[in-house]
Design an enzyme around this catalytic site. Sequence first.
Site, PDB file in Angstrom:
ATOM      1  N   ILE A 144       0.827  -1.214   0.000  1.00  0.00           N
ATOM      2  CA  ILE A 144       0.000   0.000   0.000  1.00  0.00           C
ATOM      3  C   ILE A 144       0.857   1.259   0.000  1.00  0.00           C
ATOM      4  O   ILE A 144       0.488   2.268  -0.614  1.00  0.00           O
ATOM      5  CB  ILE A 144      -1.024   0.005   1.167  1.00  0.00           C
ATOM      6  CG1 ILE A 144      -2.142   0.985   0.868  1.00  0.00           C
ATOM      7  CG2 ILE A 144      -0.386   0.303   2.513  1.00  0.00           C
ATOM      8  CD1 ILE A 144      -2.934   0.693  -0.376  1.00  0.00           C
ATOM      9  N   SER A 179      11.958   0.912   6.896  1.00  0.00           N
ATOM     10  CA  SER A 179      11.509  -0.361   6.344  1.00  0.00           C
ATOM     11  C   SER A 179      12.704  -1.292   6.303  1.00  0.00           C
ATOM     12  O   SER A 179      13.772  -0.903   5.864  1.00  0.00           O
ATOM     13  CB  SER A 179      10.960  -0.111   4.923  1.00  0.00           C
ATOM     14  OG  SER A 179      10.041  -1.075   4.541  1.00  0.00           O
ATOM     15  N   ARG A 180      12.496  -2.539   6.776  1.00  0.00           N
ATOM     16  CA  ARG A 180      13.634  -3.462   6.862  1.00  0.00           C
ATOM     17  C   ARG A 180      14.082  -3.925   5.493  1.00  0.00           C
ATOM     18  O   ARG A 180      15.260  -4.034   5.211  1.00  0.00           O
ATOM     19  CB  ARG A 180      13.258  -4.669   7.734  1.00  0.00           C
ATOM     20  CG  ARG A 180      12.926  -4.286   9.175  1.00  0.00           C
ATOM     21  CD  ARG A 180      12.072  -5.318   9.853  1.00  0.00           C
ATOM     22  NE  ARG A 180      10.885  -5.619   9.052  1.00  0.00           N
ATOM     23  CZ  ARG A 180       9.969  -6.511   9.368  1.00  0.00           C
ATOM     24  NH1 ARG A 180      10.102  -7.198  10.485  1.00  0.00           N
ATOM     25  NH2 ARG A 180       8.931  -6.730   8.595  1.00  0.00           N
ATOM     26  N   LYS A 217      -5.587   1.704   8.038  1.00  0.00           N
ATOM     27  CA  LYS A 217      -6.573   0.795   8.613  1.00  0.00           C
ATOM     28  C   LYS A 217      -6.019  -0.634   8.551  1.00  0.00           C
ATOM     29  O   LYS A 217      -5.138  -0.880   7.724  1.00  0.00           O
ATOM     30  CB  LYS A 217      -7.907   0.872   7.876  1.00  0.00           C
ATOM     31  CG  LYS A 217      -7.867   0.810   6.358  1.00  0.00           C
ATOM     32  CD  LYS A 217      -7.388  -0.414   5.641  1.00  0.00           C
ATOM     33  CE  LYS A 217      -8.110  -1.696   5.915  1.00  0.00           C
ATOM     34  NZ  LYS A 217      -7.596  -2.791   5.006  1.00  0.00           N
ATOM     35  N   ASP A 274      -9.868  -7.734   6.850  1.00  0.00           N
ATOM     36  CA  ASP A 274      -8.925  -6.686   6.410  1.00  0.00           C
ATOM     37  C   ASP A 274      -9.564  -5.874   5.283  1.00  0.00           C
ATOM     38  O   ASP A 274      -9.656  -4.647   5.387  1.00  0.00           O
ATOM     39  CB  ASP A 274      -7.572  -7.284   5.994  1.00  0.00           C
ATOM     40  CG  ASP A 274      -6.645  -6.210   5.459  1.00  0.00           C
ATOM     41  OD1 ASP A 274      -6.006  -5.521   6.267  1.00  0.00           O
ATOM     42  OD2 ASP A 274      -6.594  -6.017   4.220  1.00  0.00           O
TER      43      ASP A 274
HETATM   44  P1  NAP Z   1       2.532  -5.433   3.053  1.00  0.00           P
HETATM   45  O1  NAP Z   1       2.637  -5.428   1.552  1.00  0.00           O
HETATM   46  O2  NAP Z   1       2.823  -6.699   3.789  1.00  0.00           O
HETATM   47  O3  NAP Z   1       3.496  -4.266   3.550  1.00  0.00           O
HETATM   48  C1  NAP Z   1       3.654  -3.947   4.906  1.00  0.00           C
HETATM   49  C2  NAP Z   1       5.113  -3.636   5.180  1.00  0.00           C
HETATM   50  O4  NAP Z   1       5.267  -3.390   6.577  1.00  0.00           O
HETATM   51  C3  NAP Z   1       6.052  -4.784   4.861  1.00  0.00           C
HETATM   52  O5  NAP Z   1       6.533  -4.695   3.542  1.00  0.00           O
HETATM   53  C4  NAP Z   1       7.165  -4.628   5.890  1.00  0.00           C
HETATM   54  O6  NAP Z   1       8.246  -3.917   5.315  1.00  0.00           O
HETATM   55  C5  NAP Z   1       6.582  -3.760   6.994  1.00  0.00           C
HETATM   56  N1  NAP Z   1       6.501  -4.455   8.285  1.00  0.00           N
HETATM   57  C6  NAP Z   1       6.876  -3.942   9.473  1.00  0.00           C
HETATM   58  N2  NAP Z   1       6.649  -4.815  10.458  1.00  0.00           N
HETATM   59  C7  NAP Z   1       6.134  -5.908   9.885  1.00  0.00           C
HETATM   60  C8  NAP Z   1       5.701  -7.154  10.402  1.00  0.00           C
HETATM   61  N3  NAP Z   1       5.764  -7.444  11.719  1.00  0.00           N
HETATM   62  N4  NAP Z   1       5.211  -8.073   9.536  1.00  0.00           N
HETATM   63  C9  NAP Z   1       5.136  -7.805   8.218  1.00  0.00           C
HETATM   64  N5  NAP Z   1       5.543  -6.626   7.667  1.00  0.00           N
HETATM   65  C10 NAP Z   1       6.033  -5.689   8.503  1.00  0.00           C
HETATM   66  O7  NAP Z   1       1.094  -4.974   3.512  1.00  0.00           O
HETATM   67  P2  NAP Z   1       0.134  -3.884   2.815  1.00  0.00           P
HETATM   68  O8  NAP Z   1      -0.796  -4.548   1.895  1.00  0.00           O
HETATM   69  O9  NAP Z   1       0.944  -2.759   2.317  1.00  0.00           O
HETATM   70  O10 NAP Z   1      -0.737  -3.476   4.081  1.00  0.00           O
HETATM   71  C11 NAP Z   1      -0.214  -2.653   5.115  1.00  0.00           C
HETATM   72  C12 NAP Z   1      -1.376  -1.957   5.812  1.00  0.00           C
HETATM   73  O11 NAP Z   1      -2.098  -1.199   4.833  1.00  0.00           O
HETATM   74  C13 NAP Z   1      -2.391  -2.917   6.433  1.00  0.00           C
HETATM   75  O12 NAP Z   1      -2.865  -2.391   7.649  1.00  0.00           O
HETATM   76  C14 NAP Z   1      -3.480  -3.014   5.373  1.00  0.00           C
HETATM   77  O13 NAP Z   1      -4.754  -3.324   5.898  1.00  0.00           O
HETATM   78  C15 NAP Z   1      -3.459  -1.593   4.811  1.00  0.00           C
HETATM   79  N6  NAP Z   1      -3.987  -1.493   3.446  1.00  0.00           N
HETATM   80  C16 NAP Z   1      -3.612  -2.365   2.463  1.00  0.00           C
HETATM   81  C17 NAP Z   1      -4.182  -2.261   1.186  1.00  0.00           C
HETATM   82  C18 NAP Z   1      -3.808  -3.187   0.052  1.00  0.00           C
HETATM   83  O14 NAP Z   1      -4.477  -3.153  -0.991  1.00  0.00           O
HETATM   84  N7  NAP Z   1      -2.762  -3.992   0.150  1.00  0.00           N
HETATM   85  C19 NAP Z   1      -5.128  -1.270   0.929  1.00  0.00           C
HETATM   86  C20 NAP Z   1      -5.430  -0.361   1.934  1.00  0.00           C
HETATM   87  C21 NAP Z   1      -4.866  -0.485   3.184  1.00  0.00           C
HETATM   88  P3  NAP Z   1       9.745  -4.253   5.772  1.00  0.00           P
HETATM   89  O15 NAP Z   1       9.872  -5.743   5.862  1.00  0.00           O
HETATM   90  O16 NAP Z   1      10.577  -3.639   4.704  1.00  0.00           O
HETATM   91  O17 NAP Z   1       9.928  -3.599   7.117  1.00  0.00           O
END
Ligand code: NAP
Length: 300
Positions: free
Chosen positions: A14, A36-37, A90, A168
């Site tokens: 996101i 970001s890690r 969120k 989610d």
């Molecule tokens: P994602 O692709 O997994 O990205 C989240 C990032 O957070 C990871 O790349 C990771 O980056 C970092 N991170 C830090 N602590 C972590 C942990 N304990 N476990 C996993 N990752 C960790 O997830 P996302 O889809 O972007 O979603 C993130 C948030 O945005 C959620 O709350 C989700 O509900 C919300 N969201 C997502 C979307 C969507 O379409 N995907 C839409 C709207 C809102 P590093 O490893 O580099 O630290």
Amino acid sequence: MNPIRTAIVGVGKIATDQHIPALRANPAFELTATASRKGGVEGVPNFPILEELLASDVAFDAVAICTPPQVHYQIARLALEHGKHVLLEKPPCMTTAQLDELVRVGRAAGVTLFQTWHSQHAAGVETARQWLSSRALRKAHVTWKEDVRRWHPGQTWIWQAGGFGVFDPGINAISILSRILPQAFFVTTAELSVPSNCDSPIAAEVVFATDGGVAITADFDFRQTGPQTWDIDIETDAGSLKLSMGGSELAIDGKPAAVPDNGGEYPDLYRRFAELVAQSASEVDSRPFQLVADAFLVGR
Ligand code: NAP
């Protein structure tokens, strides 16, 4: 006014798809750093975690927290305690008590806490809210069905405790409903389908009701292949309304209705964040989160 120097925490899907483009397109902001890690943005200083960014000599005013919800609380609390404005993705936290505590910490620090529901900024939502404000609700149905493999590839956190599973995306529908319906509604039953190798549901059937006994039913499913469905159908005493494509399209009595162009959900979120920071105000709407927590409480 100087731009709000903003750091993004958690450069994943996101952050890359929405936050970074929206932030960079808005002159009220400057992307100053990332924490970001594994991620990062070319040309922008990156630190593995927020603690290391805070210990560095990079000056910044705000953070946008784009990590999974399991770690939102700790990161948001740390940022607020260091006097940073916070835009929180969120679902806001892992538990509802954590969100209450963030509100308290934000107030004590005198900074902005913007706890976001991006779907409330979908183009059709405000028009739907206004249309419904003068009508009596007869029934409503939510169909929120998407393919988890397509939208959440490799996101193991979503299946773990505190990852919300199908809620989610489902919480987005609930955030729209609670924004557009003039009356309160409550969870009455919830059937949760939890695979044996997961902590959180892959599908859920939730029934809500208003105090007047109007039923609002919702089907959430992560197993939808083919066309994806993010629809809300509402019947009232004076016509029907349908929000589709996650709230971006609106039809009234079966005919497409005009919706204002607000630039998109995330550009509108950043517009609002700048406004809140300028006003030294916060915005927190815990209702959608409470309703999902209640679905887990009464869920079978
Ligand atoms: P994602 O692709 O997994 O990205 C989240 C990032 O957070 C990871 O790349 C990771 O980056 C970092 N991170 C830090 N602590 C972590 C942990 N304990 N476990 C996993 N990752 C960790 O997830 P996302 O889809 O972007 O979603 C993130 C948030 O945005 C959620 O709350 C989700 O509900 C919300 N969201 C997502 C979307 C969507 O379409 N995907 C839409 C709207 C809102 P590093 O490893 O580099 O630290």
